[in-house]
Design a protein around this motif. Structure first.
Motif, short mmCIF file in Angstrom:
data_model
loop_
_atom_site.label_atom_id
_atom_site.label_comp_id
_atom_site.label_asym_id
_atom_site.label_seq_id
_atom_site.Cartn_x
_atom_site.Cartn_y
_atom_site.Cartn_z
N SER A 197 1.12 -4.23 12.78
CA SER A 197 0.04 -3.68 13.59
C SER A 197 -1.26 -4.32 13.13
O SER A 197 -1.33 -4.91 12.06
N THR A 220 -4.62 7.66 23.47
CA THR A 220 -5.35 7.77 22.21
C THR A 220 -6.27 8.98 22.13
O THR A 220 -6.83 9.26 21.06
N ARG A 250 -4.15 -3.27 11.98
CA ARG A 250 -4.51 -2.82 10.63
C ARG A 250 -3.73 -1.56 10.35
O ARG A 250 -3.25 -0.91 11.27
N ASP A 251 -3.61 -1.18 9.10
CA ASP A 251 -2.78 -0.01 8.79
C ASP A 251 -3.51 1.30 9.01
O ASP A 251 -2.88 2.32 9.18
N ARG A 252 -4.82 1.31 9.04
CA ARG A 252 -5.54 2.59 9.11
C ARG A 252 -6.12 2.88 10.49
O ARG A 252 -6.89 3.81 10.65
N ASP A 253 -5.74 2.12 11.50
CA ASP A 253 -6.20 2.39 12.86
C ASP A 253 -5.15 3.22 13.57
O ASP A 253 -4.10 2.71 13.94
N SER A 254 -5.45 4.49 13.80
CA SER A 254 -4.44 5.36 14.40
C SER A 254 -4.14 5.00 15.85
O SER A 254 -3.09 5.33 16.36
N TYR A 255 -5.06 4.30 16.52
CA TYR A 255 -4.87 4.05 17.95
C TYR A 255 -4.13 2.75 18.24
O TYR A 255 -3.85 2.45 19.40
N ASN A 256 -3.82 1.98 17.20
CA ASN A 256 -3.09 0.73 17.45
C ASN A 256 -1.59 0.92 17.29
O ASN A 256 -1.12 1.49 16.31
N GLU A 257 -0.85 0.39 18.26
CA GLU A 257 0.58 0.53 18.21
C GLU A 257 1.18 -0.46 17.23
O GLU A 257 0.54 -1.42 16.82
N LYS A 302 1.07 4.54 25.65
CA LYS A 302 0.36 5.26 24.60
C LYS A 302 -0.84 5.98 25.19
O LYS A 302 -1.31 5.65 26.30
N ARG A 347 0.38 8.96 15.52
CA ARG A 347 -0.25 8.23 14.43
C ARG A 347 -1.60 8.87 14.17
O ARG A 347 -2.54 8.68 14.93
N GLY A 348 -1.66 9.70 13.10
CA GLY A 348 -2.91 10.35 12.78
C GLY A 348 -3.62 9.63 11.65
O GLY A 348 -4.81 9.43 11.69
N SER A 349 -2.85 9.25 10.65
CA SER A 349 -3.39 8.42 9.58
C SER A 349 -2.69 7.09 9.72
O SER A 349 -2.42 6.64 10.81
N TYR A 350 -2.35 6.45 8.65
CA TYR A 350 -1.73 5.16 8.86
C TYR A 350 -0.21 5.15 8.72
O TYR A 350 0.39 4.11 8.83
N SER A 353 0.82 -1.22 0.00
CA SER A 353 0.00 0.00 0.00
C SER A 353 0.85 1.26 0.00
O SER A 353 0.39 2.31 -0.44
N SER A 369 -3.22 9.59 17.77
CA SER A 369 -2.81 8.87 18.97
C SER A 369 -1.32 9.14 19.16
O SER A 369 -0.58 9.37 18.20
N TYR A 395 8.03 4.99 22.47
CA TYR A 395 8.73 3.73 22.26
C TYR A 395 10.12 3.84 22.89
O TYR A 395 10.71 4.92 22.93
N PHE A 411 2.41 8.02 21.19
CA PHE A 411 3.12 6.84 21.69
C PHE A 411 4.51 7.24 22.17
O PHE A 411 5.13 8.17 21.65
#
Lengths: 115, 110
Positions: free
Chosen positions: A94, B51, A96-103, B49, B93-96, A55, B32, B36, B34
């Motif tokens: 991670s 959110t 998914r790639d489009r979830d901003s809240y997942n590390e 983190k 991390r705002g978008s992907y 992607s 979000s 590290y 973070f």
């Protein structure tokens, strides 16, 4: 299993060699990433795979060729590298790639030296 | 675009001292945030983190609060140990595509 594994840990290659880096995760993550990290610098994003499809390619030279054979595996094929490509190569995943809240979960990296 | 600014290191402290590593960010929307940590010869590990605004992330004695009004996410620990010596990266991390700060090296002396 909350681990990302990478092999090999160290790799030394000549500029004419072809080698591959391997990354594996079994957390059910559908986004996987390759980063390049130079000493004392943050990781630089190279590629993003989402559901096994490429992607994002951050304008990486064609001597780096990524491959995602299935949802758990990510490879980085190397060919005709230059000495300036020597770095730590990190794989991450991670949910998914489009979830901003997942590390992101990072592997330990492959230390690559190009002679 | 998004950006993260971290204080320049190295930060050198004696064991049991108080730690603050500053991190400010610029982002559109609701990113979000973070922290590290990278120990020598290893990959990055998530430390904590947050959110949404006013969330406090905490782990292993480290804390950081998401402050939208000051666009900050400063890392703090009340009493550092020699084993905390590492490089700390603030990220958003705002978008992907995650955005990382430059990293701050922490050196703790016995």
């Amino acid at each position: 299993d909350t681990e990302v594994t990478q092999t090999p840990k160290h790799l030394v290659m000549g500029m004419t060699n072809k080698k591959s880096l391997k990354c594996e995760q079994h957390m059910g993550h559908r986004a996987m990433y390759w980063y390049k990290q130079k000493a004392k610098k943050p990781p630089e994003l190279m590629f993003v795979y989402s559901y096994e499809k490429l992607s994002i390619n951050e304008s990486v030279p064609s001597r780096f060729s990524p491959e995602c054979p299935n949802s758990s595996l990510l490879n980085l094929h190397l060919h005709a590298l230059q000495p300036e490509d020597s770095a730590l190569y990190l794989c991450a995943s991670s949910l998914r790639d489009r979830d901003s809240y997942n590390e992101q979960f990072f592997g330990p990296g492959t230390r690559l030296t190009v002679l | 675009g998004n950006s993260v600014t971290q204080m320049e290191g190295p930060v050198t402290l004696s064991e049991e001292a108080f730690l603050t590593i500053n991190c400010t960010y610029t982002a559109t929307g609701y990113p979000s945030l973070f922290w590290y940590v990278q120990y020598p010869g290893e990959g990055l590990q998530l430390l904590l983190k947050a959110t949404k605004a006013d969330d406090k992330g905490s782990n292993k004695g480290f804390e950081a609060t998401y402050r939208k009004e000051t666009t900050s996410f400063h890392l703090e620990k009340g009493s550092v140990q020699v084993s905390d010596s590492a490089v700390y990266f603030c990220a958003l991390r705002g978008s992907y595509i995650p955005t990382f700060g430059r990293g701050t090296s922490l050196i703790v002396h016995p």
